[in-house]
Enzyme design. Sequence first.
Site, PDB file in Angstrom:
ATOM      1  N   HIS A 268       3.937   3.597  -0.169  1.00  0.00           N
ATOM      2  CA  HIS A 268       3.657   3.878   1.253  1.00  0.00           C
ATOM      3  C   HIS A 268       2.993   5.252   1.324  1.00  0.00           C
ATOM      4  O   HIS A 268       1.906   5.433   0.792  1.00  0.00           O
ATOM      5  CB  HIS A 268       4.992   3.771   2.007  1.00  0.00           C
ATOM      6  N   HIS A 307      -3.617  -3.470   0.773  1.00  0.00           N
ATOM      7  CA  HIS A 307      -2.805  -3.214   1.962  1.00  0.00           C
ATOM      8  C   HIS A 307      -2.156  -4.516   2.391  1.00  0.00           C
ATOM      9  O   HIS A 307      -2.767  -5.571   2.266  1.00  0.00           O
ATOM     10  CB  HIS A 307      -3.684  -2.656   3.092  1.00  0.00           C
ATOM     11  N   ASP A 363      -5.295   6.043   1.889  1.00  0.00           N
ATOM     12  CA  ASP A 363      -4.861   7.060   0.927  1.00  0.00           C
ATOM     13  C   ASP A 363      -5.857   7.291  -0.209  1.00  0.00           C
ATOM     14  O   ASP A 363      -5.694   8.207  -0.994  1.00  0.00           O
ATOM     15  CB  ASP A 363      -3.515   6.661   0.310  1.00  0.00           C
TER      16      ASP A 363
HETATM   17  N1  CMC Z   1      -3.940  -2.682  -7.769  1.00  0.00           N
HETATM   18  C1  CMC Z   1      -3.959  -3.817  -8.502  1.00  0.00           C
HETATM   19  N2  CMC Z   1      -3.497  -4.991  -8.068  1.00  0.00           N
HETATM   20  C2  CMC Z   1      -2.977  -5.022  -6.828  1.00  0.00           C
HETATM   21  C3  CMC Z   1      -2.932  -3.877  -6.000  1.00  0.00           C
HETATM   22  C4  CMC Z   1      -3.441  -2.672  -6.517  1.00  0.00           C
HETATM   23  N3  CMC Z   1      -3.430  -1.561  -5.775  1.00  0.00           N
HETATM   24  N4  CMC Z   1      -2.363  -4.199  -4.819  1.00  0.00           N
HETATM   25  C5  CMC Z   1      -2.068  -5.501  -4.899  1.00  0.00           C
HETATM   26  N5  CMC Z   1      -2.436  -6.010  -6.108  1.00  0.00           N
HETATM   27  C6  CMC Z   1      -2.355  -7.400  -6.559  1.00  0.00           C
HETATM   28  C7  CMC Z   1      -0.932  -7.774  -6.912  1.00  0.00           C
HETATM   29  O1  CMC Z   1      -0.659  -7.544  -8.283  1.00  0.00           O
HETATM   30  C8  CMC Z   1      -0.926  -9.235  -6.548  1.00  0.00           C
HETATM   31  O2  CMC Z   1      -1.587  -9.942  -7.571  1.00  0.00           O
HETATM   32  P1  CMC Z   1      -1.059 -11.405  -8.005  1.00  0.00           P
HETATM   33  O3  CMC Z   1      -1.283 -12.267  -6.800  1.00  0.00           O
HETATM   34  O4  CMC Z   1      -1.883 -11.765  -9.184  1.00  0.00           O
HETATM   35  O5  CMC Z   1       0.401 -11.245  -8.335  1.00  0.00           O
HETATM   36  C9  CMC Z   1      -1.819  -9.318  -5.319  1.00  0.00           C
HETATM   37  O6  CMC Z   1      -2.736  -8.209  -5.443  1.00  0.00           O
HETATM   38  C10 CMC Z   1      -1.072  -9.199  -4.009  1.00  0.00           C
HETATM   39  O7  CMC Z   1      -0.279  -8.004  -4.051  1.00  0.00           O
HETATM   40  P2  CMC Z   1       1.102  -7.807  -3.335  1.00  0.00           P
HETATM   41  O8  CMC Z   1       1.876  -6.783  -4.072  1.00  0.00           O
HETATM   42  O9  CMC Z   1       1.729  -9.149  -3.095  1.00  0.00           O
HETATM   43  O10 CMC Z   1       0.604  -7.259  -1.928  1.00  0.00           O
HETATM   44  P3  CMC Z   1       1.507  -6.522  -0.868  1.00  0.00           P
HETATM   45  O11 CMC Z   1       0.943  -6.880   0.459  1.00  0.00           O
HETATM   46  O12 CMC Z   1       2.958  -6.793  -1.099  1.00  0.00           O
HETATM   47  O13 CMC Z   1       1.266  -4.993  -1.231  1.00  0.00           O
HETATM   48  C11 CMC Z   1       0.579  -2.738  -1.222  1.00  0.00           C
HETATM   49  C12 CMC Z   1       0.562  -4.078  -0.453  1.00  0.00           C
HETATM   50  C13 CMC Z   1      -0.092  -1.658  -0.348  1.00  0.00           C
HETATM   51  C14 CMC Z   1       2.033  -2.313  -1.472  1.00  0.00           C
HETATM   52  C15 CMC Z   1      -0.174  -2.921  -2.562  1.00  0.00           C
HETATM   53  O14 CMC Z   1      -1.506  -3.324  -2.322  1.00  0.00           O
HETATM   54  C16 CMC Z   1      -0.131  -1.669  -3.428  1.00  0.00           C
HETATM   55  O15 CMC Z   1       0.827  -1.480  -4.173  1.00  0.00           O
HETATM   56  N6  CMC Z   1      -1.174  -0.786  -3.352  1.00  0.00           N
HETATM   57  C17 CMC Z   1      -1.154   0.453  -4.086  1.00  0.00           C
HETATM   58  C18 CMC Z   1      -0.323   1.470  -3.347  1.00  0.00           C
HETATM   59  C19 CMC Z   1      -1.024   2.008  -2.124  1.00  0.00           C
HETATM   60  O16 CMC Z   1      -2.196   2.365  -2.171  1.00  0.00           O
HETATM   61  N7  CMC Z   1      -0.276   2.105  -1.012  1.00  0.00           N
HETATM   62  C20 CMC Z   1      -0.780   2.681   0.235  1.00  0.00           C
HETATM   63  C21 CMC Z   1      -0.808   1.705   1.346  1.00  0.00           C
HETATM   64  S1  CMC Z   1      -1.789   2.296   2.723  1.00  0.00           S
HETATM   65  C22 CMC Z   1      -0.910   3.620   3.375  1.00  0.00           C
HETATM   66  C23 CMC Z   1       0.276   3.200   4.098  1.00  0.00           C
HETATM   67  O17 CMC Z   1       0.145   2.734   5.233  1.00  0.00           O
HETATM   68  O18 CMC Z   1       1.388   3.372   3.540  1.00  0.00           O
END
Ligand code: CMC
Length: 428
Positions: A268, A307, A363
Amino acid sequence: MPADTLSITDNRTGKSYEIPISQGAIKATDLRQIRTDAEDFGLMTYDPAFMNTASTRSAITYLDGDRGILRYRGYPIEQLAENSTYLETAYLILFGELPNAQQLADWDFEITHHTFLHENTKRLMEAFRYDAHPMGMFISVVAALSTFYPEASQIGDADNRLLQIKRLIAKVPTIAAFSYRHSLGRPIVYPDNDLSFPGNFLNMMFRMAEAKYQSNPVLERALDVLFILHADHEQNCSTNAMRAIGSSQVDPYSALAGAAAALYGPLHGGANEAVLRMLHQIGSKANVPAFIDKVKQGDGRLMGFGHRVYKNYDPRAKIIKRTADEVFEITGRNPLLDIALELERIALEDDYFVSRKLYPNVDFYSGIIYQAMKLPTSMFPVLFAIPRTVGWLTQWAEMLADPDQKIARPRQIYTGPEARDYLPMGKR
Ligand code: CMC
């Protein structure tokens, strides 16, 4: 004429049900009538991480993740970033309308005159170790403020609520700056009421021996824009924490400390700090392809990408990219920018990222700007918490006024052992 209802047939019993649909949703409690027999608790939905559950109706922030739209109270984020200030946007978020000139002047005056902290708070901060993470200090001091303002527990009193909201919006920059000064062993700098909200924050962060701190207007404006972009983001992890904690009717300082703790996590508000660490770890443009390959093999994530809601370019990231150019004209180009641009270029062409709709989020570039402004990495989540304070508090106040809301208490599907008898030690 089609009815706004959902017809459900329960194949376990053969019975059919008509469930009303309102604003694109059904009430989860309407499913409880669907039972196999009188003993059955009734049908529930299973939705870990709230992937498809609206926890509230809200009139504050509109977000369309597929189209990359973000609006506060109906106003597009692009127009606010272009024309507004953080304090004016905070007023808009809190009260629902843009202020007129007098309202804005009064609001500005009120916030400016609540920026000081009780001296005991300073001593509390001195008790932290020299290398304490400023976010840990921030969370603790916000929680401690509830003991300085015990009347804050009267959450049913609207005037009292507003006073605590003003105090919190005004004091969070002071707490943030004091925690930074502590980490450097520098004397704290008290607020300067002649300065703007971001100007005063920069003053408390950086002033040394000069009689009056003068920040660079371009950098001050860039910080204000970043504050506008971070002010609210509907039902994100920390806002959900704020609402859930606040639903127990605790005071806003305690609830906000919990929200800030949720923000601290690397998925986050800690992500901007993680982005910088990642860029340093990559080290140079030449290492970018190898890093992308590692991420695709499941070894780590591309921080600052992806996201839960935006499945298109995060509109905040677009604005931040422009702000970065303005800042770098003053500070000189941050060499990490080249690595970031190369990462973005490759990722946006790569099927792994394209098929998963992973785009840069807010970010991805904010950390590079903060670093160019000489704001240290450990302060990044704190820099997110300062403006998000108005979002948390507005969502909290909306929750308290909402007759549909009660103490937040999800259900579970129990998967543990059936009832069994306690075994004496000798028989285990
Ligand atoms: N790098 C590589 N792969 C990713 C990433 C990433 N940053 N984000 C998601 N994926 C992949 C994930 O491995 C999954 O792949 P598969 O379907 O093969 O298993 C797929 O994309 C879907 O990911 P998810 O984890 O189910 O998606 P989510 O909606 O639960 O997660 C997130 C959203 C923001 C937590 C995630 O994209 C992430 O960890 N990003 C990196 C951390 C980040 O930049 N966070 C800041 C968010 S914006 C600021 C805020 O509002 O907090």
